[in-house]
Design an enzyme around this catalytic site. Structure first.
Site, short mmCIF file in Angstrom:
data_model
loop_
_atom_site.label_atom_id
_atom_site.label_comp_id
_atom_site.label_asym_id
_atom_site.label_seq_id
_atom_site.Cartn_x
_atom_site.Cartn_y
_atom_site.Cartn_z
N ILE A 11 0.85 -1.19 0.00
CA ILE A 11 0.00 0.00 0.00
C ILE A 11 0.89 1.24 0.00
CG2 ILE A 11 -1.75 1.27 1.32
CD1 ILE A 11 -2.77 -1.31 0.05
N ASN A 54 -6.13 -5.42 7.38
CA ASN A 54 -5.58 -6.53 6.58
C ASN A 54 -5.83 -7.83 7.32
OD1 ASN A 54 -3.88 -7.77 4.51
ND2 ASN A 54 -2.31 -7.93 6.10
N HIS A 68 -4.14 -11.48 7.94
CA HIS A 68 -2.88 -12.21 7.77
C HIS A 68 -3.06 -13.62 8.32
CE1 HIS A 68 1.38 -12.82 7.25
NE2 HIS A 68 1.38 -13.42 8.43
C1 GRF Z 1 -5.54 -15.43 2.55
O1 GRF Z 1 -4.84 -16.50 3.06
C2 GRF Z 1 -5.17 -14.20 3.30
O2 GRF Z 1 -4.91 -14.41 4.63
C3 GRF Z 1 -3.94 -13.78 2.60
O3 GRF Z 1 -4.19 -14.05 1.24
C4 GRF Z 1 -5.14 -15.11 1.13
C5 GRF Z 1 -6.27 -14.62 0.28
O4 GRF Z 1 -7.15 -15.62 -0.10
N1 GRF Z 1 -3.61 -12.43 2.94
P1 GRF Z 1 -8.50 -15.27 -0.86
O5 GRF Z 1 -8.15 -14.50 -2.12
O6 GRF Z 1 -9.35 -14.43 0.06
O7 GRF Z 1 -9.15 -16.58 -1.19
#
Ligand code: GRF
Length: 200
Positions: A94, A108, A110
């Protein structure tokens, strides 16, 4: 009504969890105004469109340099007058100008229990590979506010998930999504939509 923008790069299962929670009433006082992807092939864009939500792609590759992309991204976000930006698997850094302008209004998800397995280089399957390599018995997911660092902003919500014997990174990733990410990300949005503010 909280005006939410969701930024995505991939499949968009977290986006789907948000849309389902709004439809099902477990998120109230919020609506998704736009879904923005850096990746034209992101299936998340299809999920947005089939929900009647504006789906925008801004690829860094279509701009002469990063500064031009960053400027366009901020301008695009500003168009929608968003109260909250949700990074749901958004693999682009970002821009600092956006963090400054939206401080305390970007969250976000994580896929680990921060401060474990986070920071530079920890994204996607790499997070789960590292958790398995270290042999932790518990992992999970974290929703945090975004600041200038990588995964370093104030933590809003966390949920633990058990690591099981024989887990592969893929199996663990799926369990973390199902048991933690798809729950705490909608819950965080609902809390913010209904008055909780911190991290600014
Ligand atoms: C998830 O594991 C999230 O934690 C990470 O990226 C992945 C995204 O998956 N930051 P999706 O596109 O929501 O299926």
């Amino acid at each position: 009504m909280l005006r939410v923008g969701v930024m995505v790069s991939g499949g968009g299962t977290n986006l789907q969890a948000i849309l389902d929670a709004i439809d099902g009433g477990s998120i109230t006082n919020a609506s998704v105004q736009v879904v923005i992807s850096n990746n034209p092939g992101a299936y998340a864009l299809e999920r947005a469109k089939s929900h009647g939500i504006e789906a925008v792609c801004l690829s860094p590759k279509s701009f002469p340099d990063r500064a031009a992309f960053n400027k366009a991204l901020l301008e695009k976000v500003n168009e929608y007058q968003l109260d909250l930006i949700v990074l749901a698997g958004f693999l682009v850094t970002i821009p600092p100008e956006m963090i400054k302008e939206y401080r305390g209004r970007i969250i976000n998800i994580h896929p680990s229990l921060i401060p474990s397995f986070c920071g530079v280089g920890y994204y996607g399957l790499k997070v789960h590979e590292a958790a398995l390599a270290r042999g932790v018995k518990i992992t999970g997911a974290t929703v945090h506010y975004v600041d200038e660092g990588v995964d370093s902003g104030p933590i809003l919500l966390q949920k633990a998930v058990e690591v099981k014997e024989g887990d592969t990174p893929e199996v663990l990733q799926r369990r973390v999504m199902e048991e933690a990410e798809w729950k705490i990300l909608p819950e965080a949005i609902n809390r913010i939509a209904n008055g909780e503010r911190s991290g600014s």
